[in-house]
Design an enzyme around this catalytic site. Structure first.
Site, PDB file in Angstrom:
ATOM      1  N   ASP A  93      -8.111 -14.578   5.216  1.00  0.00           N
ATOM      2  CA  ASP A  93      -8.543 -13.215   4.914  1.00  0.00           C
ATOM      3  C   ASP A  93      -7.770 -12.271   5.840  1.00  0.00           C
ATOM      4  O   ASP A  93      -7.870 -12.399   7.067  1.00  0.00           O
ATOM      5  CB  ASP A  93     -10.065 -13.136   5.163  1.00  0.00           C
ATOM      6  CG  ASP A  93     -10.643 -11.781   4.810  1.00  0.00           C
ATOM      7  OD1 ASP A  93      -9.945 -10.769   4.987  1.00  0.00           O
ATOM      8  OD2 ASP A  93     -11.811 -11.744   4.380  1.00  0.00           O
ATOM      9  N   ASN A 117      -3.623  -5.569  10.879  1.00  0.00           N
ATOM     10  CA  ASN A 117      -3.262  -6.946  11.254  1.00  0.00           C
ATOM     11  C   ASN A 117      -1.836  -7.292  10.840  1.00  0.00           C
ATOM     12  O   ASN A 117      -1.096  -7.915  11.603  1.00  0.00           O
ATOM     13  CB  ASN A 117      -4.248  -7.938  10.624  1.00  0.00           C
ATOM     14  CG  ASN A 117      -5.605  -7.866  11.299  1.00  0.00           C
ATOM     15  OD1 ASN A 117      -5.695  -7.615  12.504  1.00  0.00           O
ATOM     16  ND2 ASN A 117      -6.672  -8.067  10.546  1.00  0.00           N
ATOM     17  N   ALA A 121       2.092  -2.635  -0.609  1.00  0.00           N
ATOM     18  CA  ALA A 121       1.794  -2.349  -2.009  1.00  0.00           C
ATOM     19  C   ALA A 121       0.780  -1.217  -2.048  1.00  0.00           C
ATOM     20  O   ALA A 121      -0.423  -1.437  -2.018  1.00  0.00           O
ATOM     21  CB  ALA A 121       1.237  -3.594  -2.695  1.00  0.00           C
ATOM     22  N   TYR A 150     -11.066   2.336  -2.475  1.00  0.00           N
ATOM     23  CA  TYR A 150      -9.713   1.876  -2.812  1.00  0.00           C
ATOM     24  C   TYR A 150      -8.683   2.967  -2.500  1.00  0.00           C
ATOM     25  O   TYR A 150      -7.732   2.735  -1.745  1.00  0.00           O
ATOM     26  CB  TYR A 150      -9.671   1.493  -4.292  1.00  0.00           C
ATOM     27  CG  TYR A 150      -8.348   0.940  -4.757  1.00  0.00           C
ATOM     28  CD1 TYR A 150      -7.956  -0.358  -4.416  1.00  0.00           C
ATOM     29  CD2 TYR A 150      -7.493   1.692  -5.565  1.00  0.00           C
ATOM     30  CE1 TYR A 150      -6.747  -0.883  -4.863  1.00  0.00           C
ATOM     31  CE2 TYR A 150      -6.288   1.171  -6.019  1.00  0.00           C
ATOM     32  CZ  TYR A 150      -5.915  -0.115  -5.674  1.00  0.00           C
ATOM     33  OH  TYR A 150      -4.724  -0.627  -6.119  1.00  0.00           O
ATOM     34  N   TYR A 190       3.116   3.332  12.551  1.00  0.00           N
ATOM     35  CA  TYR A 190       3.809   2.189  13.187  1.00  0.00           C
ATOM     36  C   TYR A 190       5.326   2.413  13.182  1.00  0.00           C
ATOM     37  O   TYR A 190       6.012   2.011  14.103  1.00  0.00           O
ATOM     38  CB  TYR A 190       3.463   0.876  12.476  1.00  0.00           C
ATOM     39  CG  TYR A 190       2.311   0.137  13.137  1.00  0.00           C
ATOM     40  CD1 TYR A 190       0.997   0.524  12.919  1.00  0.00           C
ATOM     41  CD2 TYR A 190       2.545  -0.938  13.994  1.00  0.00           C
ATOM     42  CE1 TYR A 190      -0.057  -0.135  13.526  1.00  0.00           C
ATOM     43  CE2 TYR A 190       1.496  -1.604  14.609  1.00  0.00           C
ATOM     44  CZ  TYR A 190       0.193  -1.206  14.367  1.00  0.00           C
ATOM     45  OH  TYR A 190      -0.843  -1.858  14.980  1.00  0.00           O
ATOM     46  N   GLN A 229       5.796   5.280  15.870  1.00  0.00           N
ATOM     47  CA  GLN A 229       5.402   4.898  17.221  1.00  0.00           C
ATOM     48  C   GLN A 229       6.106   3.631  17.712  1.00  0.00           C
ATOM     49  O   GLN A 229       6.429   3.515  18.881  1.00  0.00           O
ATOM     50  CB  GLN A 229       3.877   4.673  17.221  1.00  0.00           C
ATOM     51  CG  GLN A 229       3.206   4.861  18.561  1.00  0.00           C
ATOM     52  CD  GLN A 229       1.682   4.790  18.408  1.00  0.00           C
ATOM     53  OE1 GLN A 229       1.120   5.209  17.390  1.00  0.00           O
ATOM     54  NE2 GLN A 229       1.027   4.248  19.403  1.00  0.00           N
TER      55      GLN A 229
HETATM   56  N1  LIG Z   1      -1.469  -4.278 -10.843  1.00  0.00           N
HETATM   57  C1  LIG Z   1      -1.318  -2.975 -10.724  1.00  0.00           C
HETATM   58  O1  LIG Z   1      -1.153  -2.281 -11.741  1.00  0.00           O
HETATM   59  C2  LIG Z   1      -1.314  -2.310  -9.368  1.00  0.00           C
HETATM   60  C3  LIG Z   1      -1.172  -0.921  -9.314  1.00  0.00           C
HETATM   61  C4  LIG Z   1      -1.161  -0.291  -8.079  1.00  0.00           C
HETATM   62  C5  LIG Z   1      -1.261  -1.041  -6.922  1.00  0.00           C
HETATM   63  N2  LIG Z   1      -1.392  -2.383  -6.999  1.00  0.00           N
HETATM   64  C6  LIG Z   1      -1.523  -3.121  -5.725  1.00  0.00           C
HETATM   65  O2  LIG Z   1      -0.792  -4.324  -5.767  1.00  0.00           O
HETATM   66  C7  LIG Z   1      -1.487  -5.336  -5.053  1.00  0.00           C
HETATM   67  C8  LIG Z   1      -1.686  -6.550  -5.937  1.00  0.00           C
HETATM   68  O3  LIG Z   1      -2.461  -6.187  -7.070  1.00  0.00           O
HETATM   69  P1  LIG Z   1      -2.749  -7.178  -8.269  1.00  0.00           P
HETATM   70  O4  LIG Z   1      -2.753  -6.394  -9.509  1.00  0.00           O
HETATM   71  O5  LIG Z   1      -1.873  -8.360  -8.168  1.00  0.00           O
HETATM   72  O6  LIG Z   1      -4.277  -7.562  -7.964  1.00  0.00           O
HETATM   73  P2  LIG Z   1      -4.968  -8.984  -7.785  1.00  0.00           P
HETATM   74  O7  LIG Z   1      -6.416  -8.748  -7.607  1.00  0.00           O
HETATM   75  O8  LIG Z   1      -4.536  -9.899  -8.880  1.00  0.00           O
HETATM   76  O9  LIG Z   1      -4.328  -9.509  -6.436  1.00  0.00           O
HETATM   77  C9  LIG Z   1      -4.813  -9.210  -5.164  1.00  0.00           C
HETATM   78  C10 LIG Z   1      -4.786 -10.476  -4.342  1.00  0.00           C
HETATM   79  O10 LIG Z   1      -5.231 -10.184  -3.016  1.00  0.00           O
HETATM   80  C11 LIG Z   1      -6.147 -11.191  -2.617  1.00  0.00           C
HETATM   81  N3  LIG Z   1      -7.040 -10.611  -1.594  1.00  0.00           N
HETATM   82  C12 LIG Z   1      -7.970  -9.638  -1.755  1.00  0.00           C
HETATM   83  N4  LIG Z   1      -8.559  -9.368  -0.587  1.00  0.00           N
HETATM   84  C13 LIG Z   1      -7.979 -10.184   0.331  1.00  0.00           C
HETATM   85  C14 LIG Z   1      -8.172 -10.379   1.725  1.00  0.00           C
HETATM   86  N5  LIG Z   1      -9.066  -9.669   2.409  1.00  0.00           N
HETATM   87  N6  LIG Z   1      -7.396 -11.304   2.343  1.00  0.00           N
HETATM   88  C15 LIG Z   1      -6.485 -12.043   1.657  1.00  0.00           C
HETATM   89  N7  LIG Z   1      -6.264 -11.895   0.345  1.00  0.00           N
HETATM   90  C16 LIG Z   1      -7.001 -10.973  -0.314  1.00  0.00           C
HETATM   91  C17 LIG Z   1      -6.870 -11.580  -3.882  1.00  0.00           C
HETATM   92  O11 LIG Z   1      -7.516 -12.828  -3.808  1.00  0.00           O
HETATM   93  C18 LIG Z   1      -5.714 -11.563  -4.898  1.00  0.00           C
HETATM   94  O12 LIG Z   1      -5.046 -12.794  -4.948  1.00  0.00           O
HETATM   95  C19 LIG Z   1      -2.799  -4.719  -4.559  1.00  0.00           C
HETATM   96  O13 LIG Z   1      -2.635  -4.321  -3.227  1.00  0.00           O
HETATM   97  C20 LIG Z   1      -2.970  -3.519  -5.454  1.00  0.00           C
HETATM   98  O14 LIG Z   1      -3.687  -2.496  -4.811  1.00  0.00           O
HETATM   99  C21 LIG Z   1      -1.446  -3.040  -8.194  1.00  0.00           C
END
Ligand SMILES: NC(=O)c1ccc[n+]([C@@H]2O[C@H](COP(=O)([O-])OP(=O)(O)OC[C@H]3O[C@@H](n4cnc5c(N)ncnc54)[C@H](O)[C@@H]3O)[C@@H](O)[C@H]2O)c1
Length: 319
Positions: free
Chosen positions: A62, A103, A118, A149, A163, A166
């Protein structure tokens, strides 16, 4: 690939929709990939085909807790991305964005790794400027149901730029617009997967509002190409850089396309618009075009056909 150019690349959220496609791409490019995920929304099914590859490693972790590994590059994708998932535990969502960023930035600082964030078009909120360029500051509600979010991602961006200022970190911030493709969750409420699954089941297709709100849809392969280009770009380009497909469609048009392409007998069903749902969303990708030479190349029909094939198979397996 020669040892000298094989990089150790970490992907947080690597078992998710976008993360798993990124892992595929990085392995294909000859890198050592460390996939970090707590499987909140991700699944091993998305990466099972990589498990036997000696250059692929999976760690259940996590990101709200520190991680000590040696890496050259970090792609920080960990965060639930759909409202259904990120509103399940909004405090954890903010923690994932903010503590996760702290982190991972700490790790990048210690290892001198380059780090990619992302981020999201949601940082623009319900925009008053259309299409949205990167220098638009956004119109975001800080106390609504989507705020965990939107504001979490905004704070993560702040941390990345602090970051950089700095600690001189090499950062890359991408603002991702609506992306779709295979390995999306079948029932997380995101519009493309929702429509496809409803159409394949011949169930009514739910449209919130009157369906005249517009969205842009980027196919996942185009987006991943943008990620890699941004990571490989010169250090002066920290971003934020919009990545998305500027082609604009109304939600109703999308629903009709999906019905036609699946040969479904589904009808449209209209429901009230949820709060804070933006009415228009479209990226201005001039910066990505100019600095990365990047433009999406995959047409909506082509991408939809691939996504429909994936969901057909998934629904068949699940019976
Ligand atoms: N898909 C889109 O259209 C889109 C658009 C804008 C931004 N994003 C960003 O891209 C990234 C990936 O999105 P996605 O569509 O693949 O979503 P997703 O939910 O399929 O993937 C997110 C992944 O992060 C993991 N995760 C969540 N919390 C966690 C934690 N605390 N520690 C470790 N792992 C954790 C989940 O298990 C999952 O595998 C995200 O940051 C999302 O905000 C996606």
């Amino acid at each position: 690939m020669q040892y000298a150019i094989r990089k150790r690349v970490m992907v947080t959220g690597g078992a998710g929709f976008l993360g798993s496609h990124l892992c595929d791409r990085l392995i294909a490019d000859g890198h050592d990939v460390l996939c970090v995920d707590n499987f909140f929304t991700g699944t091993k099914d998305n990466i099972v085909h990589l498990m036997d590859d000696p250059h692929f490693e999976l760690v259940r972790h996590d990101v709200t807790f520190p991680l000590y590994v040696e890496v050259d590059e970090i792609y920080n994708l960990a965060c639930p991305a759909s409202p259904v998932h990120y509103q399940l535990d909004p405090v954890q969502t903010t923690k994932t964005s903010v503590h996760g960023a702290i982190n991972m930035l700490g790790l990048a600082k210690r290892t001198k790794a380059k780090i990619f964030q992302a981020s999201t078009s949601e940082v623009y909120g319900d925009p008053e400027v259309h299409p949205q360029p990167e220098d638009y500051w956004g119109h975001v509600n800080p106390i609504g149901r989507r705020s965990c979010y939107d504001e979490g991602k905004r704070c993560a961006e702040t941390l990345f730029f602090d970051y950089r200022r700095q600690h001189n970190l090499r950062i890359k911030v991408a603002r991702i617009f609506n992306t779709y493709g295979p390995r999306m969750h079948p029932n997380d409420g995101r519009v493309v997967s929702n429509f496809i699954v409803q159409a394949l089941r011949n169930e009514p297709i739910t449209i919130y509002g009157d369906g005249s709100q517009t969205r842009s849809f980027c196919f996942v392969d185009d987006l991943i190409e943008g990620f890699v280009r941004l990571m490989d770009s010169p250090d002066d380009l920290a971003g934020p850089v919009n990545l998305g497909n500027p082609g604009e469609f109304t939600i109703r048009e999308l629903a009709e396309k999906v019905i036609n392409m699946t040969g479904s007998s589904s009808k449209l069903r209209y429901e009230p618009l949820p709060s804070d749902d933006p009415t228009q969303r479209r990226p201005d990708i001039a910066l990505a075009r100019e600095r990365l030479g990047w433009v999406p190349t995959i047409k909506l029909e082509t991408g939809l056909a691939t996504a429909i094939e994936y969901f057909e198979e998934l629904l068949r397996e699940r019976g």
